[in-house]
Design a protein around this motif. Structure first.
Motif, PDB file in Angstrom:
ATOM      1  N   ASN A 121     -14.561   2.327   6.591  1.00 24.81           N
ATOM      2  CA  ASN A 121     -13.475   1.289   5.851  1.00 24.81           C
ATOM      3  C   ASN A 121     -12.734   0.432   7.033  1.00 24.81           C
ATOM      4  OD1 ASN A 121     -11.437  -0.310   4.767  1.00 24.81           O
ATOM      5  ND2 ASN A 121     -11.034   1.311   3.104  1.00 24.81           N
ATOM      6  N   ASP A 122     -13.038  -0.904   7.144  1.00 21.37           N
ATOM      7  CA  ASP A 122     -12.386  -1.185   8.512  1.00 21.37           C
ATOM      8  C   ASP A 122     -11.125  -2.328   7.890  1.00 21.37           C
ATOM      9  OD1 ASP A 122     -14.465  -0.287  10.220  1.00 21.37           O
ATOM     10  OD2 ASP A 122     -15.416  -2.160   9.743  1.00 21.37           O
ATOM     11  N   GLY A 123     -10.765  -2.122   6.657  1.00 19.81           N
ATOM     12  CA  GLY A 123      -9.944  -2.896   6.098  1.00 19.81           C
ATOM     13  C   GLY A 123      -8.684  -2.484   5.702  1.00 19.81           C
ATOM     14  N   PRO A 124      -7.802  -3.147   4.941  1.00 20.63           N
ATOM     15  CA  PRO A 124      -6.435  -2.694   4.661  1.00 20.63           C
ATOM     16  C   PRO A 124      -6.344  -1.942   3.217  1.00 20.63           C
ATOM     17  CG  PRO A 124      -6.510  -4.979   4.433  1.00 20.63           C
ATOM     18  CD  PRO A 124      -7.925  -4.764   4.669  1.00 20.63           C
ATOM     19  N   VAL A 125      -7.423  -2.120   2.545  1.00 21.80           N
ATOM     20  CA  VAL A 125      -7.301  -1.483   1.086  1.00 21.80           C
ATOM     21  C   VAL A 125      -8.561  -0.647   0.996  1.00 21.80           C
ATOM     22  CG1 VAL A 125      -6.306  -3.708   0.199  1.00 21.80           C
ATOM     23  CG2 VAL A 125      -8.616  -3.596   0.135  1.00 21.80           C
ATOM     24  N   ASP A 126      -8.776   0.156  -0.102  1.00 22.35           N
ATOM     25  CA  ASP A 126      -9.859   0.853  -0.297  1.00 22.35           C
ATOM     26  C   ASP A 126     -11.169   0.037  -0.496  1.00 22.35           C
ATOM     27  OD1 ASP A 126      -7.959   3.115  -0.778  1.00 22.35           O
ATOM     28  OD2 ASP A 126      -8.401   3.401  -2.746  1.00 22.35           O
ATOM     29  N   LEU A 127     -12.140   0.697   0.042  1.00 26.47           N
ATOM     30  CA  LEU A 127     -13.408   0.080   0.054  1.00 26.47           C
ATOM     31  C   LEU A 127     -14.092   0.784  -1.166  1.00 26.47           C
ATOM     32  CD1 LEU A 127     -15.730  -1.801   1.407  1.00 26.47           C
ATOM     33  CD2 LEU A 127     -16.286   0.101   2.919  1.00 26.47           C
TER      34      LEU A 127
END
Length: 75
Positions: A57-63
């Motif tokens: 997960n590279d993002g700011p929210v759950d993947l």
């Protein structure tokens, strides 16, 4: 299955079994063998029979993704 921001699944294989991942939220990277694939909420990824795979997960929210496979699992 949700993966929290900055976390990864543990990498693994399934000899004798293909698998499909359907991503429904977030963004990240999926390792399939030696390939790295950028994924987001519209991605579908085929994992070939026995291929190593892991999700980051590279993002700011759950993947969040769903896995589809034939048969049973031991993990």
């Amino acid at each position: 299955m949700p993966v929290k921001p900055g976390q990864s699944t543990r990498g693994h294989t399934h000899p004798g079994q293909e698998e499909v991942y359907f991503f429904v939220q977030g963004r990240g990277t999926m390792e399939v063998g030696n390939e790295k694939i950028e994924v987001d909420s519209s991605s579908v990824v085929l994992i070939p029979d026995g291929a190593f795979h892991r999700v980051h997960n590279d993002g700011p929210v759950d993947l969040i993704f769903n896995c589809v496979f034939q048969g049973t699992r031991n993990h």
